[in-house]
Design a protein around this motif. Structure first.
Motif, PDB file in Angstrom:
ATOM      1  N   GLY A  84     -67.168 -54.864 -95.639  1.00 58.99           N
ATOM      2  CA  GLY A  84     -68.484 -55.650 -95.118  1.00 58.99           C
ATOM      3  C   GLY A  84     -68.874 -55.290 -93.572  1.00 58.99           C
ATOM      4  N   GLY A  85     -67.784 -54.698 -93.011  1.00 61.56           N
ATOM      5  CA  GLY A  85     -67.961 -54.173 -91.491  1.00 61.56           C
ATOM      6  C   GLY A  85     -68.556 -52.912 -91.604  1.00 61.56           C
ATOM      7  N   LEU A  86     -68.560 -51.996 -92.654  1.00 59.55           N
ATOM      8  CA  LEU A  86     -69.219 -50.715 -92.928  1.00 59.55           C
ATOM      9  C   LEU A  86     -70.558 -50.943 -93.223  1.00 59.55           C
ATOM     10  CD1 LEU A  86     -66.068 -48.893 -94.719  1.00 59.55           C
ATOM     11  CD2 LEU A  86     -66.931 -48.486 -92.479  1.00 59.55           C
ATOM     12  N   LEU A  87     -71.015 -52.091 -94.214  1.00 66.95           N
ATOM     13  CA  LEU A  87     -72.299 -52.292 -94.615  1.00 66.95           C
ATOM     14  C   LEU A  87     -73.069 -52.640 -93.286  1.00 66.95           C
ATOM     15  CD1 LEU A  87     -71.331 -53.751 -97.888  1.00 66.95           C
ATOM     16  CD2 LEU A  87     -72.548 -51.586 -97.688  1.00 66.95           C
ATOM     17  N   VAL A  88     -72.364 -53.587 -92.758  1.00 67.52           N
ATOM     18  CA  VAL A  88     -73.417 -54.271 -91.563  1.00 67.52           C
ATOM     19  C   VAL A  88     -73.526 -53.255 -90.478  1.00 67.52           C
ATOM     20  CG1 VAL A  88     -71.479 -55.327 -89.975  1.00 67.52           C
ATOM     21  CG2 VAL A  88     -73.724 -56.309 -90.426  1.00 67.52           C
ATOM     22  N   ASN A  89     -72.547 -52.241 -90.190  1.00 70.94           N
ATOM     23  CA  ASN A  89     -72.810 -51.138 -89.168  1.00 70.94           C
ATOM     24  C   ASN A  89     -74.031 -50.308 -89.659  1.00 70.94           C
ATOM     25  OD1 ASN A  89     -72.147 -49.818 -86.597  1.00 70.94           O
ATOM     26  ND2 ASN A  89     -71.365 -48.224 -88.119  1.00 70.94           N
ATOM     27  N   ARG A  90     -73.990 -49.997 -90.966  1.00 72.60           N
ATOM     28  CA  ARG A  90     -75.030 -49.034 -91.341  1.00 72.60           C
ATOM     29  C   ARG A  90     -76.451 -49.948 -91.404  1.00 72.60           C
ATOM     30  NH1 ARG A  90     -75.699 -43.938 -91.795  1.00 72.60           N
ATOM     31  NH2 ARG A  90     -77.501 -44.659 -90.670  1.00 72.60           N
ATOM     32  N   TRP A  91     -76.565 -51.269 -91.532  1.00 76.40           N
ATOM     33  CA  TRP A  91     -77.600 -51.805 -91.592  1.00 76.40           C
ATOM     34  C   TRP A  91     -78.222 -51.945 -90.116  1.00 76.40           C
ATOM     35  CZ3 TRP A  91     -78.163 -56.598 -88.949  1.00 76.40           C
ATOM     36  CH2 TRP A  91     -79.195 -57.271 -89.136  1.00 76.40           C
ATOM     37  N   ARG A  92     -77.164 -52.143 -89.303  1.00 69.36           N
ATOM     38  CA  ARG A  92     -77.513 -52.244 -87.821  1.00 69.36           C
ATOM     39  C   ARG A  92     -78.003 -50.916 -87.176  1.00 69.36           C
ATOM     40  NH1 ARG A  92     -75.261 -50.482 -83.514  1.00 69.36           N
ATOM     41  NH2 ARG A  92     -73.269 -50.121 -84.596  1.00 69.36           N
ATOM     42  N   VAL A  93     -77.524 -49.851 -87.470  1.00 70.38           N
ATOM     43  CA  VAL A  93     -77.847 -48.737 -87.293  1.00 70.38           C
ATOM     44  C   VAL A  93     -79.272 -48.101 -87.505  1.00 70.38           C
ATOM     45  CG1 VAL A  93     -77.372 -46.122 -87.542  1.00 70.38           C
ATOM     46  CG2 VAL A  93     -75.638 -47.431 -86.660  1.00 70.38           C
ATOM     47  N   ASP A  94     -79.504 -48.409 -88.885  1.00 72.30           N
ATOM     48  CA  ASP A  94     -80.998 -48.054 -89.393  1.00 72.30           C
ATOM     49  C   ASP A  94     -81.899 -48.893 -88.755  1.00 72.30           C
ATOM     50  OD1 ASP A  94     -79.773 -45.766 -90.871  1.00 72.30           O
ATOM     51  OD2 ASP A  94     -79.619 -47.137 -92.766  1.00 72.30           O
ATOM     52  N   GLY A  95     -81.449 -50.294 -88.485  1.00 77.84           N
ATOM     53  CA  GLY A  95     -82.354 -51.263 -88.196  1.00 77.84           C
ATOM     54  C   GLY A  95     -82.806 -51.011 -86.487  1.00 77.84           C
ATOM     55  N   ARG A  96     -81.898 -50.549 -85.890  1.00 73.84           N
ATOM     56  CA  ARG A  96     -82.184 -50.098 -84.373  1.00 73.84           C
ATOM     57  C   ARG A  96     -83.009 -48.554 -84.591  1.00 73.84           C
ATOM     58  NH1 ARG A  96     -77.341 -51.834 -80.575  1.00 73.84           N
ATOM     59  NH2 ARG A  96     -77.274 -53.885 -81.177  1.00 73.84           N
ATOM     60  N   ALA A  97     -82.874 -47.929 -85.403  1.00 77.40           N
ATOM     61  CA  ALA A  97     -83.595 -46.720 -85.206  1.00 77.40           C
ATOM     62  C   ALA A  97     -84.955 -47.015 -85.740  1.00 77.40           C
ATOM     63  CB  ALA A  97     -83.079 -45.603 -86.485  1.00 77.40           C
ATOM     64  N   ALA A  98     -85.246 -47.937 -86.505  1.00 79.01           N
ATOM     65  CA  ALA A  98     -86.604 -48.417 -87.048  1.00 79.01           C
ATOM     66  C   ALA A  98     -87.437 -49.084 -86.007  1.00 79.01           C
ATOM     67  CB  ALA A  98     -86.513 -49.236 -88.188  1.00 79.01           C
ATOM     68  N   MET A  99     -86.651 -49.880 -85.156  1.00 79.61           N
ATOM     69  CA  MET A  99     -87.180 -50.617 -84.024  1.00 79.61           C
ATOM     70  C   MET A  99     -87.389 -49.565 -82.779  1.00 79.61           C
ATOM     71  SD  MET A  99     -85.297 -54.326 -84.078  1.00 79.61           S
ATOM     72  CE  MET A  99     -83.794 -53.606 -83.493  1.00 79.61           C
ATOM     73  N   ALA A 100     -86.696 -48.730 -82.736  1.00 82.17           N
ATOM     74  CA  ALA A 100     -86.765 -47.709 -81.377  1.00 82.17           C
ATOM     75  C   ALA A 100     -88.087 -46.869 -81.599  1.00 82.17           C
ATOM     76  CB  ALA A 100     -85.457 -46.762 -81.348  1.00 82.17           C
ATOM     77  N   ASP A 101     -88.397 -46.668 -82.689  1.00 80.13           N
ATOM     78  CA  ASP A 101     -89.488 -45.681 -82.854  1.00 80.13           C
ATOM     79  C   ASP A 101     -90.247 -46.381 -84.259  1.00 80.13           C
ATOM     80  OD1 ASP A 101     -91.491 -43.817 -83.010  1.00 80.13           O
ATOM     81  OD2 ASP A 101     -90.263 -42.132 -83.137  1.00 80.13           O
ATOM     82  N   PRO A 102     -91.066 -47.301 -84.022  1.00 83.07           N
ATOM     83  CA  PRO A 102     -91.756 -47.882 -85.306  1.00 83.07           C
ATOM     84  C   PRO A 102     -92.698 -46.977 -85.843  1.00 83.07           C
ATOM     85  CG  PRO A 102     -92.050 -49.119 -83.351  1.00 83.07           C
ATOM     86  CD  PRO A 102     -91.250 -47.979 -82.891  1.00 83.07           C
ATOM     87  N   GLY A 103     -93.328 -45.995 -85.068  1.00 75.66           N
ATOM     88  CA  GLY A 103     -94.482 -45.239 -86.051  1.00 75.66           C
ATOM     89  C   GLY A 103     -93.665 -43.889 -86.703  1.00 75.66           C
TER      90      GLY A 103
END
Length: 142
Positions: A84-103
């Motif tokens: 679960g920790g591995l999954l949530v870390n991947r979810w968090r990394v991808d989410g932050r990347a999407a928020m950092a550059d929404p366009g």
């Protein structure tokens, strides 16, 4: 007063429910398609399968009173938590990347359709389950 072992069962059932909801969202948004997810399906289904298997072992522990089964369920939960920790870390990394550059041009990832509240709730409940199972295995609250 509710025995710790029964509290663990109730919290575990709720945790599986929230986790199943997230898996349904992931699947419904193309989670099994290679281009639509950074989650390896084997990791998702191993996480879910081990959680359910551990729950069955826990129910057997409650039915038989065998302490060994409690410790097996606890060990199972440790593995579930690591996955679960591995999954949530991947979810968090991808989410932050999407928020950092929404366009930016990025694939629409299935796991990004899972909002923060169920992820956090699942993690809190999973942590509580792990602690309650450990306490019950140690004989606390019997």
């Amino acid at each position: 007063m509710i025995p710790v072992a029964i509290a663990a069962l109730v919290v575990w059932l709720i945790t599986v429910g929230v986790g199943s909801y997230m898996v349904r969202l992931w699947l419904g948004n193309g989670g099994l398609t290679r281009d639509s997810s950074h989650f390896p399906p084997a990791r998702v289904f191993t996480h879910l399968g081990l959680a359910v298997a551990g729950l069955i072992v826990w129910i057997l522990h409650l039915a038989t009173g065998l302490t060994l089964l409690a410790w097996i369920a606890f060990a199972d939960l440790v593995l579930v938590a690591l996955l679960g920790g591995l999954l949530v870390n991947r979810w968090r990394v991808d989410g932050r990347a999407a928020m950092a550059d929404p366009g930016a041009s990025r694939p629409d990832l299935a796991e990004q359709h899972i909002s923060r509240p169920p992820v956090v709730l699942h993690g809190v409940l999973a942590s509580a389950t792990l602690i309650l199972v450990l306490l019950a295995a140690l004989g606390v609250g019997t």
